[in-house]
Write a protein that holds these residues in place. Structure first.
Motif, short mmCIF file in Angstrom:
data_model
loop_
_atom_site.label_atom_id
_atom_site.label_comp_id
_atom_site.label_asym_id
_atom_site.label_seq_id
_atom_site.Cartn_x
_atom_site.Cartn_y
_atom_site.Cartn_z
N UNK A 100 2.25 54.11 41.19
CA UNK A 100 3.07 52.90 41.28
C UNK A 100 4.51 53.28 41.61
N UNK A 101 5.07 52.63 42.62
CA UNK A 101 6.46 52.88 43.03
C UNK A 101 7.45 52.15 42.10
N UNK A 107 10.93 44.94 41.18
CA UNK A 107 11.85 45.31 40.10
C UNK A 107 11.39 46.59 39.39
N UNK A 108 12.37 47.26 38.81
CA UNK A 108 12.14 48.44 37.99
C UNK A 108 11.49 49.57 38.78
N UNK A 109 12.01 49.78 39.99
CA UNK A 109 11.52 50.87 40.84
C UNK A 109 12.02 52.20 40.31
N UNK A 110 11.20 53.20 40.46
CA UNK A 110 11.60 54.56 40.12
C UNK A 110 12.52 55.06 41.24
N UNK A 111 13.58 55.79 40.86
CA UNK A 111 14.42 56.34 41.92
C UNK A 111 13.61 57.41 42.67
N UNK A 112 14.04 57.81 43.86
CA UNK A 112 13.22 58.73 44.67
C UNK A 112 12.83 60.02 43.95
N UNK A 116 9.00 61.08 43.05
CA UNK A 116 8.45 62.36 43.47
C UNK A 116 7.80 63.08 42.28
N UNK A 117 8.47 63.07 41.13
CA UNK A 117 7.93 63.72 39.94
C UNK A 117 6.67 63.03 39.44
N UNK A 118 6.66 61.69 39.50
CA UNK A 118 5.46 60.94 39.10
C UNK A 118 4.27 61.32 39.99
N UNK A 119 4.50 61.38 41.30
CA UNK A 119 3.41 61.71 42.23
C UNK A 119 2.90 63.13 41.99
N UNK A 140 2.41 74.50 39.30
CA UNK A 140 3.48 73.73 39.93
C UNK A 140 2.95 73.21 41.25
N UNK A 141 3.18 71.95 41.52
CA UNK A 141 2.70 71.32 42.75
C UNK A 141 3.78 71.46 43.81
N UNK A 142 3.39 71.92 44.99
CA UNK A 142 4.30 71.95 46.13
C UNK A 142 3.49 71.65 47.38
N UNK A 143 4.17 71.32 48.43
CA UNK A 143 3.45 71.03 49.68
C UNK A 143 3.02 69.59 49.74
#
Length: 157
Positions: A100-101, A107-112, A116-119, A140-143
């Motif tokens: 969820x963005x 309303x109540x959007x996560x900042x970028x 990114x951390x949520x995803x 750790x997730x990357x890519x």
């Protein structure tokens, strides 16, 4: 960096004027601070598939169309220590690509950075479920992790 990733719980909170919200692959959690001494009979909470309404002592705290659909009869709310309302919503779409963005549609959007951390967290949670027994504590997730990361389901085992 307004919201750090909490390593032990895996929570990436999104702060709001009334409290915070966060998510897992399956659920969305909403924590609303209320005046100390609030009683359950002071709370009016309506949880529907795509809509939420919360009022305390007649004052509306949260109301609107949810970012995505939820399972109506599995949503719950509790009043904790007479000062915090915790709402748990079960996502209808429970894959890592359904991050969820925002809590509500507009309303109540996560900042970028928080988004990114949520995803990343949901993608890691997906990998943990797909690979039981593996230790992901130092992972750790990357890519390419957007939309839940790469799909390995078509690979032969």
């Amino acid at each position: 960096m307004s919201a750090p990733f909490e390593e032990r719980s895996g929570v990436v909170p999104c702060e709001t004027p009334w409290g915070r919200w966060y998510q897992t692959l399956e659920e969305v959690f909403i924590e609303v601070r209320v005046p100390p001494g609030t009683r359950a009979k002071d709370v009016r909470c309506s949880l529907r598939s795509r809509h939420i309404a919360l009022a305390v002592c007649g004052k509306e705290l949260l109301q609107g169309k949810l970012f995505d659909s939820t399972v109506t009869d599995e949503g719950t709310w509790t009043l904790e220590d007479r000062q915090l309302i915790r709402i748990v919503l079960m996502k209808t779409n429970r894959d890592a690509g359904n991050c969820w963005m925002s809590l509500l549609e507009n309303e109540y959007a996560a900042d970028p950075w928080v988004q990114d951390q949520m995803q990343r967290k949901l993608t890691l949670e997906r990998f943990q479920r797909e690979n039981p027994g593996f230790d992901f504590s130092g992972a750790e997730i990357s890519g390419n992790y957007s939309k839940g990361g790469p799909d390995f389901s078509s690979l032969e085992k």
